[in-house]
Design a protein around this motif. Structure first.
Motif, PDB file in Angstrom:
ATOM      1  N   VAL A   1     -16.353 -28.884 -37.005  1.00  0.00           N
ATOM      2  CA  VAL A   1     -15.484 -29.270 -38.108  1.00  0.00           C
ATOM      3  C   VAL A   1     -14.016 -28.963 -37.803  1.00  0.00           C
ATOM      4  N   GLU A   2     -13.787 -27.912 -36.997  1.00  0.00           N
ATOM      5  CA  GLU A   2     -12.417 -27.607 -36.556  1.00  0.00           C
ATOM      6  C   GLU A   2     -11.888 -28.713 -35.646  1.00  0.00           C
ATOM      7  N   ILE A   3     -12.720 -29.163 -34.727  1.00  0.00           N
ATOM      8  CA  ILE A   3     -12.294 -30.178 -33.757  1.00  0.00           C
ATOM      9  C   ILE A   3     -12.150 -31.539 -34.449  1.00  0.00           C
TER      10      ILE A   3
ATOM     11  N   LYS B   1     -17.588 -33.424 -41.135  1.00  0.00           N
ATOM     12  CA  LYS B   1     -18.172 -32.677 -42.252  1.00  0.00           C
ATOM     13  C   LYS B   1     -18.838 -33.606 -43.277  1.00  0.00           C
ATOM     14  N   GLU B   2     -18.208 -34.737 -43.529  1.00  0.00           N
ATOM     15  CA  GLU B   2     -18.730 -35.671 -44.536  1.00  0.00           C
ATOM     16  C   GLU B   2     -20.027 -36.349 -44.098  1.00  0.00           C
ATOM     17  N   MET B   3     -20.312 -36.313 -42.807  1.00  0.00           N
ATOM     18  CA  MET B   3     -21.527 -36.974 -42.298  1.00  0.00           C
ATOM     19  C   MET B   3     -22.791 -36.184 -42.604  1.00  0.00           C
ATOM     20  N   PHE B   4     -22.654 -34.866 -42.677  1.00  0.00           N
ATOM     21  CA  PHE B   4     -23.832 -34.012 -42.847  1.00  0.00           C
ATOM     22  C   PHE B   4     -24.102 -33.745 -44.327  1.00  0.00           C
ATOM     23  N   SER B   5     -25.307 -34.098 -44.786  1.00  0.00           N
ATOM     24  CA  SER B   5     -25.667 -33.973 -46.200  1.00  0.00           C
ATOM     25  C   SER B   5     -25.507 -32.521 -46.692  1.00  0.00           C
TER      26      SER B   5
END
Ligand code: HEM
Ligand code: ISQ
Length: 154
Positions: free
Chosen positions: A34-36, A41-45
């Motif tokens: 998520v840092e890179i 982040k939005e892809m993972f439920s």
């Protein structure tokens, strides 16, 4: 590209170390991703609804473990057969999930980078370049199979 017996051993050994603290290393893995690439982040439920990467989420742990384990299995296959083979039905399943989540070619680089950094941090003094390149090659060969099935290559 393949790996040596010593390198396979290094992958196995580092996975043994990592699996002793899955909550910590899986959180670190996702935090680095998520840092890179924050949009991932939005892809993972199980990440979407949180401001930060949750510290002790069972879905998160289970998913991170799958990626580590599959990469580890790839190292074994690379050493045994000189190539990574994923069962056809599994490959089709993985390709369809990743396509439906909007996973693209560059995301594989993000995950690879985060994976390698997680291992480096976890291994500390015991980390070495040979270990790093063994994980890198194993991940790349596994990713190549998935990308091919997703028709993201050529
Ligand atoms: C789901 C493995 C690369 C994003 C999954 C699952 C596995 C997996 C085993 C669970 C499938 C299921 O639910 O049955 C892998 C492996 C990869 C890889 C081995 C590379 C070698 C990526 C990349 C991304 C990604 C590059 C994008 C950043 C996702 C997402 C899901 C998923 C969003 C669904 C999670 C959810 O349930 O919300 N992956 N993956 N994966 N993967 Fe990957
Ligand atoms: C990709 N696919 C599934 C799970 C994951 C966990 C961490 C990083 C990448 C992943």
């Amino acid at each position: 590209r393949t790996i040596t017996e010593e390198q396979e051993e290094m992958v196995r050994r580092s996975w043994e170390t990592l699996r002793q603290d899955i909550p910590r290393h899986s959180t670190r893995f996702f935090t680095l991703i998520v840092e890179i690439a924050p949009a991932v982040k939005e892809m993972f439920s199980f990440l979407r609804d949180f401001d930060e990467v949750p510290q002790n989420n069972p879905d998160l742990r289970a998913h991170a473990v799958k990626v580590f384990k599959m990469t580890c299995e790839s190292a074994i296959q690379l050493r045994e057969n000189g190539q990574v083979k994923v069962a056809d039905s599994k490959l089709r399943h993985l390709a369809s999930i990743h396509l439906s989540k909007g996973v693209a070619l560059l995301h594989f680089e993000v995950v690879k980078e985060a994976l390698l950094r997680t291992i480096k941090e976890a291994m500390g003094e015991r980390w070495c370049e040979e270990m790093n390149s063994a994980w890198a090659t194993s991940f790349e060969q596994l990713a190549a199979a998935i990308k091919h099935q997703m028709k993201l290559d050529d």
